[in-house]
Design a protein around this motif. Structure first.
Motif, short mmCIF file in Angstrom:
data_model
loop_
_atom_site.label_atom_id
_atom_site.label_comp_id
_atom_site.label_asym_id
_atom_site.label_seq_id
_atom_site.Cartn_x
_atom_site.Cartn_y
_atom_site.Cartn_z
N ALA A 138 0.84 -1.20 0.00
CA ALA A 138 0.00 0.00 0.00
C ALA A 138 0.87 1.25 0.00
CB ALA A 138 -0.92 -0.01 1.22
N ARG A 139 1.92 1.24 0.83
CA ARG A 139 2.81 2.40 0.89
C ARG A 139 3.44 2.68 -0.47
NH1 ARG A 139 6.39 0.68 4.67
NH2 ARG A 139 5.17 1.62 6.36
N GLN A 140 3.94 1.62 -1.12
CA GLN A 140 4.60 1.81 -2.41
C GLN A 140 3.60 2.22 -3.49
OE1 GLN A 140 7.72 2.04 -2.66
NE2 GLN A 140 8.21 1.28 -0.62
N LEU A 141 2.39 1.73 -3.41
CA LEU A 141 1.35 2.12 -4.37
C LEU A 141 1.08 3.61 -4.29
CD1 LEU A 141 -0.98 1.62 -6.37
CD2 LEU A 141 -2.40 1.01 -4.39
N PHE A 142 0.87 4.13 -3.08
CA PHE A 142 0.59 5.56 -2.91
C PHE A 142 1.77 6.41 -3.40
CE2 PHE A 142 -1.97 3.94 0.94
CZ PHE A 142 -3.08 3.69 0.14
N LEU A 143 2.98 5.97 -3.10
CA LEU A 143 4.16 6.70 -3.56
C LEU A 143 4.25 6.68 -5.09
CD1 LEU A 143 6.79 5.54 -0.92
CD2 LEU A 143 5.81 7.83 -1.14
N ALA A 144 3.92 5.53 -5.69
CA ALA A 144 4.00 5.41 -7.14
C ALA A 144 3.03 6.37 -7.83
CB ALA A 144 3.70 3.98 -7.57
N LEU A 145 1.93 6.70 -7.17
CA LEU A 145 0.95 7.63 -7.72
C LEU A 145 1.31 9.08 -7.45
CD1 LEU A 145 -2.32 5.67 -6.87
CD2 LEU A 145 -1.27 5.96 -9.12
N GLY A 146 2.45 9.29 -6.78
CA GLY A 146 2.91 10.66 -6.54
C GLY A 146 2.40 11.27 -5.26
N ALA A 147 1.88 10.45 -4.35
CA ALA A 147 1.33 10.97 -3.11
C ALA A 147 2.42 11.54 -2.21
CB ALA A 147 0.57 9.89 -2.36
N GLN A 148 2.05 12.54 -1.44
CA GLN A 148 2.89 13.03 -0.33
C GLN A 148 2.48 12.20 0.88
OE1 GLN A 148 2.67 17.27 0.37
NE2 GLN A 148 3.45 17.06 2.47
N LEU A 149 3.27 11.17 1.18
CA LEU A 149 2.86 10.16 2.15
C LEU A 149 3.28 10.56 3.56
CD1 LEU A 149 1.45 7.39 2.28
CD2 LEU A 149 3.70 6.34 2.14
N GLN A 150 2.32 10.49 4.49
CA GLN A 150 2.61 10.71 5.90
C GLN A 150 2.53 9.38 6.63
OE1 GLN A 150 -0.30 12.82 8.22
NE2 GLN A 150 1.08 13.07 9.98
N SER A 151 3.61 9.00 7.28
CA SER A 151 3.64 7.78 8.08
C SER A 151 3.23 8.13 9.50
CB SER A 151 5.05 7.17 8.06
OG SER A 151 5.41 6.81 6.74
N VAL A 152 2.04 7.68 9.88
CA VAL A 152 1.49 8.01 11.20
C VAL A 152 1.78 6.87 12.16
CG1 VAL A 152 -0.60 8.65 12.47
CG2 VAL A 152 -0.33 9.33 10.07
N PRO A 153 2.39 7.14 13.30
CA PRO A 153 2.72 6.06 14.24
C PRO A 153 1.47 5.42 14.85
CG PRO A 153 3.21 8.19 15.21
CD PRO A 153 2.85 8.45 13.79
N VAL A 154 1.65 4.21 15.36
CA VAL A 154 0.58 3.51 16.07
C VAL A 154 1.03 3.25 17.50
CG1 VAL A 154 -0.27 2.42 13.96
CG2 VAL A 154 1.41 1.23 15.36
N ASP A 155 0.05 3.10 18.39
CA ASP A 155 0.33 2.69 19.76
C ASP A 155 -0.58 1.52 20.11
OD1 ASP A 155 -2.18 3.78 20.27
OD2 ASP A 155 -1.38 5.60 21.21
N GLY A 156 -0.74 1.23 21.37
CA GLY A 156 -1.54 0.09 21.78
C GLY A 156 -3.00 0.17 21.38
N GLN A 157 -3.50 1.37 21.04
CA GLN A 157 -4.90 1.54 20.63
C GLN A 157 -5.06 1.70 19.12
OE1 GLN A 157 -7.54 3.97 23.17
NE2 GLN A 157 -5.68 4.60 24.25
N GLY A 158 -3.94 1.64 18.40
CA GLY A 158 -4.03 1.78 16.96
C GLY A 158 -3.44 3.08 16.46
N LEU A 159 -3.93 3.55 15.32
CA LEU A 159 -3.41 4.76 14.68
C LEU A 159 -3.53 5.96 15.60
CD1 LEU A 159 -2.48 5.73 11.73
CD2 LEU A 159 -4.82 6.58 11.53
N CYS A 160 -2.46 6.76 15.69
CA CYS A 160 -2.46 7.99 16.50
C CYS A 160 -3.14 9.08 15.68
CB CYS A 160 -1.05 8.38 16.89
SG CYS A 160 -0.22 7.16 17.95
#
Length: 477
Positions: A218-240
């Motif tokens: 999924a990450r590489q797909l979004f990058l291939a389409l030219g997206a400005q990708l934000q990697s959002v960290p996760v914790d014990g409850q999921g996406l921050c």
């Protein structure tokens, strides 16, 4: 085999035949290993003497283009590939674009090229031994009969209506997804669903947020389409959720079974995610890749069911539930996205294979899918419990399991001081396939550990495999 040979006039027939056969061999139209007709048969087909054909064959044999095998016939001889001089190649104007695609290769794609170990804890692979091949064969035969009676050559890119209805009923029952067949788009696996959604929403520079660690394709797909990708960290409850940037238009999450760590997203975090999506006007892709298999506690509702604003696209696949070779998945799309996604699907491949769609609709309708899931649930549950018992037992000094209640993989975080990569390399030498969590991290600090898939390893193989891992860990200590 009847060769396409055209002889003109009555002179120089041997030369004409020789030249045409040689051209066919050198161009690759006559592939190495292809058997040529006997001289008598080819002479009859061409209306020439057998001597003419025999002389042409003889010259080609002398040129090492043909080889005769006693008692079997005459065959095209193997040839070395043509070596092109690199200095003569003209650089392509799109060379930079091609290089960017080379960089999109993922760890999961490279892993497929590795030879499997005797004991393999590969993630994302299901147990073929449990698949009901006889029932599937019967459904395929039904699909062939349907195809024989079907007179319309046009099929909707959205998918066959009977399969879309079957999928809608199944995911409403199994996952609480609120939809009808009109909301379902049939795709070639979940990966195509991600591609179609992203293609109609993402333009170069568009902000896309996804979990870190997360799903590399999924990450590489979004990058291939030219997206400005934000990697959002996760914790014990999921996406921050509070870290999702302003201006984001697409958010990719795995809320029921976070990939790769495995913990579910909490109810509070789900509500916060939907509120943030509504604030941004962003579409949320909910990838529910393996959550038909749940082992403890009540099943969490799909995020899509909580959606009140048409902002969640629910994506699922049968490649993990049934067989990887099936390559059928689906997306439940909001009305605002469906029409554009169908256009993109039509331009991509017109529609997914109709024979497999008819077969799968029949397979689901006759109850085979639910029975298969129940059988696999028992099998996977026993394997999961065995791995957890070892992680809580003799492997506890080196690993701690991440709490997870669904799917058919779990993650184990390494205790401080353990060199996970060295362990993986040593385990490979004793025929145990282990896989690191490190490649799934992008910008977040890597949590060293293992992704332990139990879909493809038999229960009786787990202890022998983990015994070898334990011995390797002892040697490292």
């Amino acid at each position: 085999m009847e060769l396409h040979i055209r002889l003109e006039g009555r002179k120089g027939l041997t030369e004409q035949l020789y030249q045409q056969l040689r051209a066919g061999i050198e161009s690759g139209h006559l592939a190495a290993g292809t058997q040529l007709p006997p001289t008598r048969l080819l002479a009859e087909q061409l209306g020439v003497s057998r001597k003419t054909v025999a002389e042409a064959y003889s010259r080609l044999t002398y040129d090492n283009l043909l080889s005769g095998k006693v008692g079997r016939g005459t065959f095209i001889a193997p040839r070395l590939p043509v070596q092109h001089n690199a200095n003569e190649n003209v650089p392509l104007a799109a060379a930079e674009s091609l290089e960017r695609w080379h960089q999109r290769a993922t760890v999961l794609g490279r892993r497929a090229l590795d030879a499997p170990s005797r004991y393999d804890f590969v993630g994302g692979a299901s147990s073929k031994a449990q698949f009901p091949y006889d029932h599937w064969r019967s459904c395929l035969q039904y699909a062939l009969r349907r195809s024989q009676r079907h007179t319309d050559r046009q099929f909707s890119p959205q998918g066959l209506p009977e399969l879309r209805e079957a999928i809608a009923h199944h995911i409403a029952y199994a996952r609480g997804v609120h939809c009808t067949g009109a909301d379902v788009l049939v795709c070639n696996g979940a990966q195509q669903a991600l591609d179609l959604i992203a293609r109609v929403l993402v333009e170069p520079g568009s902000k896309v947020a996804m979990e870190d660690p997360g799903y590399p394709p999924a990450r590489q797909l979004f990058l291939a389409l030219g997206a400005q990708l934000q990697s959002v960290p996760v914790d014990g409850q999921g996406l921050c959720v509070e870290q999702i940037a302003d201006g984001t238009r697409l958010i990719y999450v795995t809320p029921s079974h976070q990939f790769p760590l495995g913990m579910p997203m909490s109810e509070a975090r789900r509500q916060a995610l939907l509120a943030r999506a509504a604030e941004l006007g962003a579409l949320v892709i909910e990838d529910d890749y393996d959550c038909e298999f749940r082992y403890q506690g009540p099943a969490a509702e799909a995020l899509q069911r909580l959606d009140r604003h048409g902002l969640v696209a629910y994506v699922g696949t049968f490649s993990k539930t049934l067989l990887p070779e099936l390559r059928l998945g689906y997306a439940v799309l909001p009305p605002a996205v469906m029409q554009a996604a169908c256009v993109a699907k039509h331009l991509t491949d017109w529609h997914s294979p109709s024979l497999q769609q008819w077969a799968l609709a029949r397979f689901i309708g006759e109850g085979h899918l639910n029975r298969h899931i129940r059988r696999c649930h028992e099998v996977y549950s026993a394997r999961r419990e065995r791995i957890l018992a070892r992680l809580d037992g003799d492997l506890a000094p080196w690993f701690s399991a991440v709490p997870a209640s669904a799917g058919f993989h779990l993650s184990a975080l390494a205790r401080p001081g353990l060199d996970v990569e060295q362990l993986i390399n040593l385990a490979r030498k004793v025929e145990v396939g282990l896989y690191s969590l490190a490649p799934f991290f992008s910008e977040a600090p890597v949590q060293p550990g293992l992704l332990l898939g139990f879909g493809a390893i038999e229960l009786l193989d787990i202890d022998p495999a983990l015994d070898r891992v334990a011995d390797t860990l002892q040697s490292l200590s």
